[in-house]
Design a protein around this motif. Structure first.
Motif, PDB file in Angstrom:
ATOM      1  N   ALA A  41       0.847  -1.208   0.000  1.00 53.51           N
ATOM      2  CA  ALA A  41       0.000   0.000   0.000  1.00 53.51           C
ATOM      3  C   ALA A  41       0.878   1.251   0.000  1.00 53.51           C
ATOM      4  N   GLY A  42       2.005   1.186   0.715  1.00 50.11           N
ATOM      5  CA  GLY A  42       2.956   2.309   0.716  1.00 50.11           C
ATOM      6  C   GLY A  42       3.556   2.524  -0.661  1.00 50.11           C
ATOM      7  N   ASN A  43       3.949   1.428  -1.328  1.00 48.79           N
ATOM      8  CA  ASN A  43       4.486   1.543  -2.698  1.00 48.79           C
ATOM      9  C   ASN A  43       3.430   2.143  -3.634  1.00 48.79           C
ATOM     10  N   ARG A  44       2.188   1.645  -3.477  1.00 55.33           N
ATOM     11  CA  ARG A  44       1.106   2.104  -4.363  1.00 55.33           C
ATOM     12  C   ARG A  44       0.861   3.607  -4.175  1.00 55.33           C
ATOM     13  N   ALA A  45       0.910   4.055  -2.917  1.00 55.37           N
ATOM     14  CA  ALA A  45       0.722   5.485  -2.637  1.00 55.37           C
ATOM     15  C   ALA A  45       1.866   6.302  -3.240  1.00 55.37           C
ATOM     16  N   LEU A  46       3.078   5.769  -3.157  1.00 46.93           N
ATOM     17  CA  LEU A  46       4.236   6.471  -3.743  1.00 46.93           C
ATOM     18  C   LEU A  46       4.091   6.564  -5.264  1.00 46.93           C
ATOM     19  N   PHE A  47       3.707   5.450  -5.911  1.00 51.00           N
ATOM     20  CA  PHE A  47       3.501   5.478  -7.369  1.00 51.00           C
ATOM     21  C   PHE A  47       2.433   6.517  -7.731  1.00 51.00           C
ATOM     22  N   ALA A  48       1.361   6.543  -6.946  1.00 52.14           N
ATOM     23  CA  ALA A  48       0.262   7.479  -7.240  1.00 52.14           C
ATOM     24  C   ALA A  48       0.737   8.927  -7.089  1.00 52.14           C
ATOM     25  N   ARG A  49       1.481   9.196  -6.016  1.00 57.08           N
ATOM     26  CA  ARG A  49       2.002  10.567  -5.798  1.00 57.08           C
ATOM     27  C   ARG A  49       2.892  11.017  -6.940  1.00 57.08           C
ATOM     28  N   GLN A  50       3.687  10.063  -7.476  1.00 53.18           N
ATOM     29  CA  GLN A  50       4.640  10.395  -8.544  1.00 53.18           C
ATOM     30  C   GLN A  50       4.011  10.278  -9.930  1.00 53.18           C
ATOM     31  N   GLY A  51       2.756   9.819  -9.987  1.00 55.30           N
ATOM     32  CA  GLY A  51       2.093   9.657 -11.283  1.00 55.30           C
ATOM     33  C   GLY A  51       2.712   8.556 -12.129  1.00 55.30           C
ATOM     34  N   ILE A  52       3.161   7.489 -11.469  1.00 59.28           N
ATOM     35  CA  ILE A  52       3.809   6.371 -12.179  1.00 59.28           C
ATOM     36  C   ILE A  52       2.825   5.207 -12.308  1.00 59.28           C
ATOM     37  N   PHE A  53       2.634   4.739 -13.536  1.00 57.50           N
ATOM     38  CA  PHE A  53       1.797   3.563 -13.805  1.00 57.50           C
ATOM     39  C   PHE A  53       2.691   2.324 -13.741  1.00 57.50           C
ATOM     40  N   THR A  54       2.252   1.308 -13.003  1.00 56.07           N
ATOM     41  CA  THR A  54       3.157   0.182 -12.709  1.00 56.07           C
ATOM     42  C   THR A  54       2.534  -1.162 -13.073  1.00 56.07           C
ATOM     43  N   LEU A  55       3.324  -1.976 -13.762  1.00 53.41           N
ATOM     44  CA  LEU A  55       2.905  -3.344 -14.084  1.00 53.41           C
ATOM     45  C   LEU A  55       3.832  -4.343 -13.407  1.00 53.41           C
ATOM     46  N   ASN A  56       3.277  -5.452 -12.954  1.00 53.37           N
ATOM     47  CA  ASN A  56       4.014  -6.545 -12.331  1.00 53.37           C
ATOM     48  C   ASN A  56       3.922  -7.742 -13.273  1.00 53.37           C
ATOM     49  N   LEU A  57       5.021  -8.048 -13.984  1.00 50.95           N
ATOM     50  CA  LEU A  57       5.016  -9.125 -14.981  1.00 50.95           C
ATOM     51  C   LEU A  57       5.403 -10.453 -14.345  1.00 50.95           C
ATOM     52  N   VAL A  58       4.530 -11.434 -14.522  1.00 46.76           N
ATOM     53  CA  VAL A  58       4.745 -12.737 -13.898  1.00 46.76           C
ATOM     54  C   VAL A  58       4.593 -13.831 -14.944  1.00 46.76           C
ATOM     55  N   SER A  59       5.430 -14.843 -14.850  1.00 42.67           N
ATOM     56  CA  SER A  59       5.286 -16.017 -15.715  1.00 42.67           C
ATOM     57  C   SER A  59       6.254 -17.084 -15.250  1.00 42.67           C
ATOM     58  N   SER A  60       6.217 -18.232 -15.908  1.00 43.26           N
ATOM     59  CA  SER A  60       7.247 -19.251 -15.703  1.00 43.26           C
ATOM     60  C   SER A  60       8.579 -18.693 -16.191  1.00 43.26           C
ATOM     61  N   PRO A  61       9.700 -19.257 -15.719  1.00 45.26           N
ATOM     62  CA  PRO A  61      10.982 -18.839 -16.279  1.00 45.26           C
ATOM     63  C   PRO A  61      11.020 -19.153 -17.772  1.00 45.26           C
ATOM     64  N   GLY A  62      11.497 -18.217 -18.567  1.00 45.34           N
ATOM     65  CA  GLY A  62      11.738 -18.486 -19.984  1.00 45.34           C
ATOM     66  C   GLY A  62      10.537 -18.307 -20.885  1.00 45.34           C
ATOM     67  N   SER A  63       9.427 -17.768 -20.388  1.00 47.48           N
ATOM     68  CA  SER A  63       8.261 -17.631 -21.266  1.00 47.48           C
ATOM     69  C   SER A  63       8.253 -16.318 -22.039  1.00 47.48           C
ATOM     70  N   GLY A  64       9.245 -15.460 -21.795  1.00 46.21           N
ATOM     71  CA  GLY A  64       9.406 -14.299 -22.673  1.00 46.21           C
ATOM     72  C   GLY A  64       9.195 -12.935 -22.034  1.00 46.21           C
ATOM     73  N   LYS A  65       9.258 -12.827 -20.705  1.00 45.96           N
ATOM     74  CA  LYS A  65       9.036 -11.530 -20.037  1.00 45.96           C
ATOM     75  C   LYS A  65      10.079 -10.493 -20.461  1.00 45.96           C
ATOM     76  N   THR A  66      11.356 -10.866 -20.364  1.00 50.80           N
ATOM     77  CA  THR A  66      12.403  -9.885 -20.684  1.00 50.80           C
ATOM     78  C   THR A  66      12.389  -9.546 -22.169  1.00 50.80           C
ATOM     79  N   SER A  67      12.121 -10.540 -23.010  1.00 54.44           N
ATOM     80  CA  SER A  67      12.064 -10.289 -24.457  1.00 54.44           C
ATOM     81  C   SER A  67      10.936  -9.311 -24.789  1.00 54.44           C
ATOM     82  N   LEU A  68       9.786  -9.496 -24.146  1.00 49.21           N
ATOM     83  CA  LEU A  68       8.646  -8.592 -24.365  1.00 49.21           C
ATOM     84  C   LEU A  68       9.008  -7.180 -23.900  1.00 49.21           C
ATOM     85  N   LEU A  69       9.674  -7.085 -22.756  1.00 47.07           N
ATOM     86  CA  LEU A  69      10.093  -5.771 -22.261  1.00 47.07           C
ATOM     87  C   LEU A  69      11.073  -5.113 -23.223  1.00 47.07           C
ATOM     88  N   GLU A  70      12.078  -5.869 -23.659  1.00 46.11           N
ATOM     89  CA  GLU A  70      13.090  -5.290 -24.563  1.00 46.11           C
ATOM     90  C   GLU A  70      12.417  -4.682 -25.793  1.00 46.11           C
TER      91      GLU A  70
END
Ligand SMILES: Nc1nc2c(ncn2[C@@H]2O[C@H](COP(=O)(O)OP(=O)(O)O)[C@@H](O)[C@H]2O)c(=O)[nH]1
Ligand SMILES: [Mg+2]
Length: 186
Positions: A41-70
């Motif tokens: 909740a503290g992190n969420r309040a900080l993101f809101a104060r700074q106007g930062i939109f945040t995503l939490n990417l989750v998957s099995s290892p090797g399913s392509g999270k870093t590739s999608l980000l790149e």
């Protein structure tokens, strides 16, 4: 190991108490998650104060999270100011891959841990100039189980599923797929 004195299986030179202390059940899981939820909740309040939109990417290892980000960062970095928090048990490989796109990145190594928690993310944010960031991407440790339980303060949880993992994974690991606002098939 001996509960009374911590001595190993050999070498006792003293007597141990015969009686057991009365047992007491402590609900540890509930306490851990409530502390995490407070920090999230503290992190969420900080993101809101700074106007930062945040995503939490989750998957099995090797399913392509870093590739999608790149790919996303290269395509959109002239329109949106991104930063990336990376989570892995060891190495800075993924943060290095992100940094190569010109995006600020910080690697969290969890050691034996199998997920990021809100405390780690809170400290990870100290490595960025939050005033300049519009979107924070958090790449969680590759795992379909534990990350489902730990709120990081994100706006949306995004679960990736690579087709090579098999179509039954949402049936086998339902909490993560149920609790994610977005799911991507890679
Ligand atoms: N064929 C194919 N390979 C991919 C795709 N996305 C990622 N990979 C490869 O899968 C491997 C793991 O990808 P990575 O992005 O590191 O996955 P992460 O562990 O979820 O971050 C790498 O060798 C990637 O090049 C894809 O869409 N198609
Ligand atoms: Mg990765």
């Amino acid at each position: 190991m001996c509960i009374d004195c911590g001595c190993g299986p050999s070498g006792h030179d003293h007597q141990h108490k015969e009686t057991e202390a009365p047992r007491k059940t402590i609900s540890v899981e509930e306490d851990i998650l409530s502390k995490n939820n407070r920090l999230a909740a503290g992190n969420r309040a900080l993101f809101a104060r700074q106007g930062i939109f945040t995503l939490n990417l989750v998957s099995s290892p090797g399913s392509g999270k870093t590739s999608l980000l790149e790919k996303t960062l290269v395509d959109l970095k002239n329109e949106i100011n991104f930063a990336v928090l990376e989570g892995d048990q060891q190495t800075t490989n993924d943060a290095d891959r992100i940094a190569a796109t010109g995006t600020p990145a910080h690697q969290i190594n969890t050691g034996a841990g199998c997920h990021l928690d809100a405390h780690m993310v809170g400290h990870g944010l100290e490595h960025f100039d939050l005033e300049t960031i519009q979107m924070m991407m958090i790449e969680n440790v590759g795992n379909l189980v534990c990350p489902a339980s730990f709120d990081l303060g994100e706006d949306f949880k995004v679960t990736l599923l690579s087709v090579t993992e098999g179509e039954d994974k949402p049936l086998k690991y339902p909490p993560l797929f149920r609790d994610s606002e977005i799911m991507l098939i890679n």
